[in-house]
Design a protein around this motif. Structure first.
Motif, PDB file in Angstrom:
ATOM      1  N   LYS A   1      -4.648   6.792  -1.208  1.00 47.93           N
ATOM      2  CA  LYS A   1      -6.028   7.423  -1.720  1.00 47.93           C
ATOM      3  C   LYS A   1      -6.852   6.163  -1.986  1.00 47.93           C
ATOM      4  O   LYS A   1      -6.474   5.127  -2.503  1.00 47.93           O
ATOM      5  CB  LYS A   1      -5.618   8.083  -2.842  1.00 47.93           C
ATOM      6  CG  LYS A   1      -6.704   8.967  -3.936  1.00 47.93           C
ATOM      7  CD  LYS A   1      -6.206   9.398  -5.030  1.00 47.93           C
ATOM      8  CE  LYS A   1      -7.431   9.946  -5.550  1.00 47.93           C
ATOM      9  NZ  LYS A   1      -7.178  10.688  -6.824  1.00 47.93           N
ATOM     10  N   ASP A   2      -8.137   6.523  -1.643  1.00 46.14           N
ATOM     11  CA  ASP A   2      -9.345   5.516  -1.910  1.00 46.14           C
ATOM     12  C   ASP A   2      -9.003   4.113  -1.197  1.00 46.14           C
ATOM     13  O   ASP A   2      -9.155   3.197  -1.748  1.00 46.14           O
ATOM     14  CB  ASP A   2      -9.553   5.181  -3.467  1.00 46.14           C
ATOM     15  CG  ASP A   2      -9.768   6.409  -4.077  1.00 46.14           C
ATOM     16  OD1 ASP A   2     -10.426   7.287  -3.652  1.00 46.14           O
ATOM     17  OD2 ASP A   2      -9.259   6.504  -5.480  1.00 46.14           O
ATOM     18  N   ASP A   3      -8.682   4.225   0.082  1.00 46.14           N
ATOM     19  CA  ASP A   3      -8.352   3.103   0.765  1.00 46.14           C
ATOM     20  C   ASP A   3      -9.585   2.626   1.701  1.00 46.14           C
ATOM     21  O   ASP A   3      -9.600   1.639   2.434  1.00 46.14           O
ATOM     22  CB  ASP A   3      -7.200   3.002   1.775  1.00 46.14           C
ATOM     23  CG  ASP A   3      -7.452   4.371   2.763  1.00 46.14           C
ATOM     24  OD1 ASP A   3      -8.730   5.036   2.951  1.00 46.14           O
ATOM     25  OD2 ASP A   3      -6.376   4.934   3.538  1.00 46.14           O
ATOM     26  N   GLY A   4     -10.786   3.360   1.551  1.00 49.05           N
ATOM     27  CA  GLY A   4     -12.034   3.150   2.410  1.00 49.05           C
ATOM     28  C   GLY A   4     -12.046   2.996   3.822  1.00 49.05           C
ATOM     29  O   GLY A   4     -12.772   2.398   4.612  1.00 49.05           O
ATOM     30  N   GLY A   5     -10.888   3.897   4.173  1.00 49.38           N
ATOM     31  CA  GLY A   5     -10.791   4.037   5.677  1.00 49.38           C
ATOM     32  C   GLY A   5     -10.251   2.774   6.316  1.00 49.38           C
ATOM     33  O   GLY A   5      -9.556   2.753   7.465  1.00 49.38           O
ATOM     34  N   ILE A   6      -9.294   2.115   5.339  1.00 50.66           N
ATOM     35  CA  ILE A   6      -8.569   0.694   6.003  1.00 50.66           C
ATOM     36  C   ILE A   6      -7.162   1.069   5.729  1.00 50.66           C
ATOM     37  O   ILE A   6      -6.642   1.233   4.679  1.00 50.66           O
ATOM     38  CB  ILE A   6      -9.210  -0.443   5.147  1.00 50.66           C
ATOM     39  CG1 ILE A   6     -10.355  -0.715   5.145  1.00 50.66           C
ATOM     40  CG2 ILE A   6      -7.937  -1.558   5.616  1.00 50.66           C
ATOM     41  CD1 ILE A   6     -11.040  -1.614   4.454  1.00 50.66           C
ATOM     42  N   ASP A   7      -6.313   1.148   6.859  1.00 49.09           N
ATOM     43  CA  ASP A   7      -4.933   1.408   6.758  1.00 49.09           C
ATOM     44  C   ASP A   7      -3.951   0.121   6.485  1.00 49.09           C
ATOM     45  O   ASP A   7      -3.059   0.115   6.123  1.00 49.09           O
ATOM     46  CB  ASP A   7      -4.572   2.113   8.107  1.00 49.09           C
ATOM     47  CG  ASP A   7      -4.974   3.599   8.133  1.00 49.09           C
ATOM     48  OD1 ASP A   7      -5.195   4.137   7.011  1.00 49.09           O
ATOM     49  OD2 ASP A   7      -5.401   4.107   9.214  1.00 49.09           O
ATOM     50  N   SER A   8      -4.571  -1.114   7.168  1.00 56.49           N
ATOM     51  CA  SER A   8      -3.817  -2.130   7.045  1.00 56.49           C
ATOM     52  C   SER A   8      -4.967  -3.498   7.310  1.00 56.49           C
ATOM     53  O   SER A   8      -5.937  -3.237   7.937  1.00 56.49           O
ATOM     54  CB  SER A   8      -2.971  -2.307   8.235  1.00 56.49           C
ATOM     55  OG  SER A   8      -3.087  -2.195   9.367  1.00 56.49           O
TER      56      SER A   8
ATOM     57  N   ASN B   1      -8.485   1.485  -3.789  1.00 56.90           N
ATOM     58  CA  ASN B   1      -7.169   1.356  -4.483  1.00 56.90           C
ATOM     59  C   ASN B   1      -6.995   0.114  -4.683  1.00 56.90           C
ATOM     60  O   ASN B   1      -7.487  -0.946  -4.293  1.00 56.90           O
ATOM     61  CB  ASN B   1      -6.100   2.081  -3.642  1.00 56.90           C
ATOM     62  CG  ASN B   1      -5.829   1.583  -2.288  1.00 56.90           C
ATOM     63  OD1 ASN B   1      -5.719   0.289  -2.239  1.00 56.90           O
ATOM     64  ND2 ASN B   1      -5.867   2.254  -1.328  1.00 56.90           N
ATOM     65  N   ASP B   2      -5.704  -0.247  -5.488  1.00 59.80           N
ATOM     66  CA  ASP B   2      -5.244  -1.603  -5.819  1.00 59.80           C
ATOM     67  C   ASP B   2      -4.995  -2.719  -4.597  1.00 59.80           C
ATOM     68  O   ASP B   2      -5.209  -3.821  -4.825  1.00 59.80           O
ATOM     69  CB  ASP B   2      -4.144  -1.590  -7.087  1.00 59.80           C
ATOM     70  CG  ASP B   2      -4.695  -0.856  -8.254  1.00 59.80           C
ATOM     71  OD1 ASP B   2      -5.654  -1.561  -8.956  1.00 59.80           O
ATOM     72  OD2 ASP B   2      -4.309  -0.022  -8.487  1.00 59.80           O
ATOM     73  N   LYS B   3      -4.214  -1.960  -3.702  1.00 61.67           N
ATOM     74  CA  LYS B   3      -3.786  -2.918  -2.514  1.00 61.67           C
ATOM     75  C   LYS B   3      -5.194  -3.372  -1.663  1.00 61.67           C
ATOM     76  O   LYS B   3      -5.133  -4.583  -1.412  1.00 61.67           O
ATOM     77  CB  LYS B   3      -3.089  -1.919  -1.763  1.00 61.67           C
ATOM     78  CG  LYS B   3      -1.446  -2.002  -2.065  1.00 61.67           C
ATOM     79  CD  LYS B   3      -0.665  -1.130  -1.187  1.00 61.67           C
ATOM     80  CE  LYS B   3       0.713  -1.227  -1.444  1.00 61.67           C
ATOM     81  NZ  LYS B   3       1.647  -0.458  -0.107  1.00 61.67           N
TER      82      LYS B   3
END
Length: 561
Positions: free
Chosen positions: A55-62, A130-132
């Protein structure tokens, strides 16, 4: 059969290696990240550590970044790097879809430029992502600031990967503005956006990890047993260590971290290459040592399977830089190369340690070659735990990833459980084994080998618990509390804290239920929230002390030994 069907087949075969409970979407993220990052030869833990999806990754998976080909983790020391400094950022969006979406690119186009701003509005970003994601890009931004005096060049690579069999012209039309927005975030930066469909993904995935290369040499080699000494023209050696004008990083597995530590040596080698005097290059240079799974010489060429350059890092890099900058070699100067065919792994590790010890490599970088580490690996494998002291050794032999633990993860687990310091385990994932005092406290012949099994099994259990039972739990808790929960889970099994080493070795991790872990998780979250619910709280001793003083189990007079 279409490439999409083939990729799905490949993914199905790989999925069991990623873990028995992983879903298709998560497996696809790992698969794509592994494929993109093949040139860097990251181990599985490093690949997984870069996944920020949620959730809330800005479209970034890695996301991953490298300085001079070295993977940068949360606690990587940047002080050894000096000019020239090359920074690479790799951002991946990987979706198990059959097409490309304008919405997906638009999401990235909004988030990435803002996350890259050196003057980023951090409080605003924490509300949006998100925090990550925030932790990764905060480390990236701070690293760029630290490296500013070295005038780094920055390359940003963005990958949008799906199982599409046809392109999307609307997506293509968005890329130019996206690229410009990223390049404006740092001087001397370039951005490359790659759109991978099923065909490109299959093309990259099928490239073999095993490398068979030929190295030409002049005159005749000297051979004895399974070893060769030869003189190779420096241009031929340059061709040997490069592919598509880039260094083949897998050749330098034990050296790449320390390249910048000997700038004066590098300068001397560079001057030798540029010199017009009558001396040959190999007269003034110690040369290169290569170990290989197999080596065979014929017709002035030596064929080498899976070469690993264990001595000659500076020489290799300076030859690379010399030809990259337009250097020529009309006099056919040579570099001396030793090639050793080694099949015995203990002998291989002994050679690696001996040859690197001659070059100023820090001893901490070679922990994996120590006899104790070999002993731990053997003992754990006999008990169903596969200890990856060497990068991806067990995964390449078909073992499932949810039974494989690397040296850093095992070190973190021991620090959390055996030494009751989960805050250090959280804050120092890569540097704790480099400190001799810290290392000896967790890797010692005085520690019962059964303790390593218990700590590994606790890691596996908590990892599975988070993946299966905590899908709705906020990322900040899953990112920060793993080792704190692991410590308390050991207390729960022991029915008291602290745990004497003799008791720890006999704990049966299988007796912990999901309800036990959920109770510990909720308790830990509550105390974490009381102190402020921030990353820095999990990395601080105060939080560990609060867990100890508010333990769910009774205290005893046992002392950790």
């Amino acid at each position: 059969m279409s490439e999409a069907v083939i990729v799905k087949s490949l993914l199905s075969a790989r999925k069991s290696h990623y873990g028995t409970t992983i879903n298709d979407a998560d497996a696809f993220e790992i698969f794509c990240a592994e494929t993109v990052l093949k040139p860097f030869s990251l181990n599985f833990d490093a690949v997984v550590s870069g996944i920020v999806d949620g959730k809330d990754d800005g479209g970034i998976d890695s996301a991953y970044f490298f300085v001079n080909k070295t993977h940068i983790d949360i606690d990587t020391d940047l002080s050894p790097f000096s000019r020239p400094v090359e920074v690479e950022l790799h951002v991946i969006q990987s979706k198990l879809d059959n097409g490309f979406s304008e919405t997906a690119i638009a999401k990235l186009q909004t988030s990435l430029p803002e996350l890259l701003r050196l003057d980023a509005d951090v409080p605003k970003l924490k509300k949006l992502y998100n925090d990550k994601v925030n932790e990764f890009f905060e480390k990236y931004r701070e690293s760029l600031k630290d490296l500013t005096t070295q005038f780094p060049s920055v390359s940003v690579f963005v990958y949008y990967i799906t199982l599409a069999t046809v392109g999307n012209s609307k997506v293509d039309s968005m890329l130019s503005n996206f690229q410009n927005a990223v390049e404006q975030r740092f001087p001397s930066s370039v951005c490359q956006i790659q759109i991978w469909g099923a065909a490109r993904l299959y093309e990259e995935a099928q490239k073999q990890n095993a490398i068979v290369s030929e190295l030409p040499f002049v005159k005749s080699e000297i051979s004895h047993g399974k070893g060769y000494v030869l003189l190779s023209p420096v241009r031929e050696y340059y061709n040997f260590i490069t592919q598509d004008s880039r260094l083949i990083d897998t050749y330098f597995e034990f050296n790449v971290r320390d390249y910048q530590s000997s700038a004066s040596v590098n300068q001397a080698i560079a001057e030798t290459l540029k010199s017009d005097d009558d001396s040959d290059f190999w007269w003034l240079n110690n040369g290169v040592t290569i170990i290989a799974e197999k080596a065979q010489s014929q017709d002035n060429k030596i064929t080498i399977k899976n070469p690993l350059i264990v001595n000659g890092l500076q020489t290799s890099h300076e030859i690379f830089r010399y030809f990259q900058s337009g250097g020529t070699d009309s006099r056919n100067r040579c570099v001396q190369v030793r090639v050793l065919e080694v099949t015995d792994e203990r002998l291989r590790d002994k050679i690696i340690k001996a040859t690197n010890s001659q070059t100023g490599i820090k001893p901490a970088s070679l922990r994996a070659t120590e006899p104790l580490q070999f002993k731990i690996e053997q003992f754990l494998s006999q008990n169903g735990v596969f200890y990856d002291r060497r990068k991806d050794y067990w995964r390449n032999r078909g073992k499932p990833s949810d039974r494989i633990i690397g040296i850093e993860r095992l070190a973190q687990s021991l620090l959390a459980v055996l030494r009751e310091r989960p805050h250090h385990a959280r804050a120092r994932p890569t540097t704790l084994i480099k400190d001799d005092k810290e290392y000896i406290s967790i890797f010692s012949d005085k520690i019962d080998l059964k303790i390593y099994i218990v700590c590994a099994n606790l890691y596996f259990l908590i990892d599975k618990f988070f993946r299966v039972n905590c899908k709705t739990v906020e990322a900040i808790y899953k990112n920060n509390l793993r080792y704190h929960i692991m410590m308390q889970a050991a207390w729960k099994l022991n029915k008291a804290r602290p745990i004497h080493a003799k008791a720890l070795r006999d704990l049966d991790v299988g007796k912990l239920s999901d309800s036990d872990l959920m109770e510990i998780l909720n308790h830990t979250i509550d105390l974490f929230n009381q102190l402020g619910k921030e990353d820095k709280i999990a990395k601080g001793e105060e939080f560990t002390e609060k867990l100890i003083s508010n333990s769910l189990v009774k205290s005893s007079k046992n002392v950790l030994k």
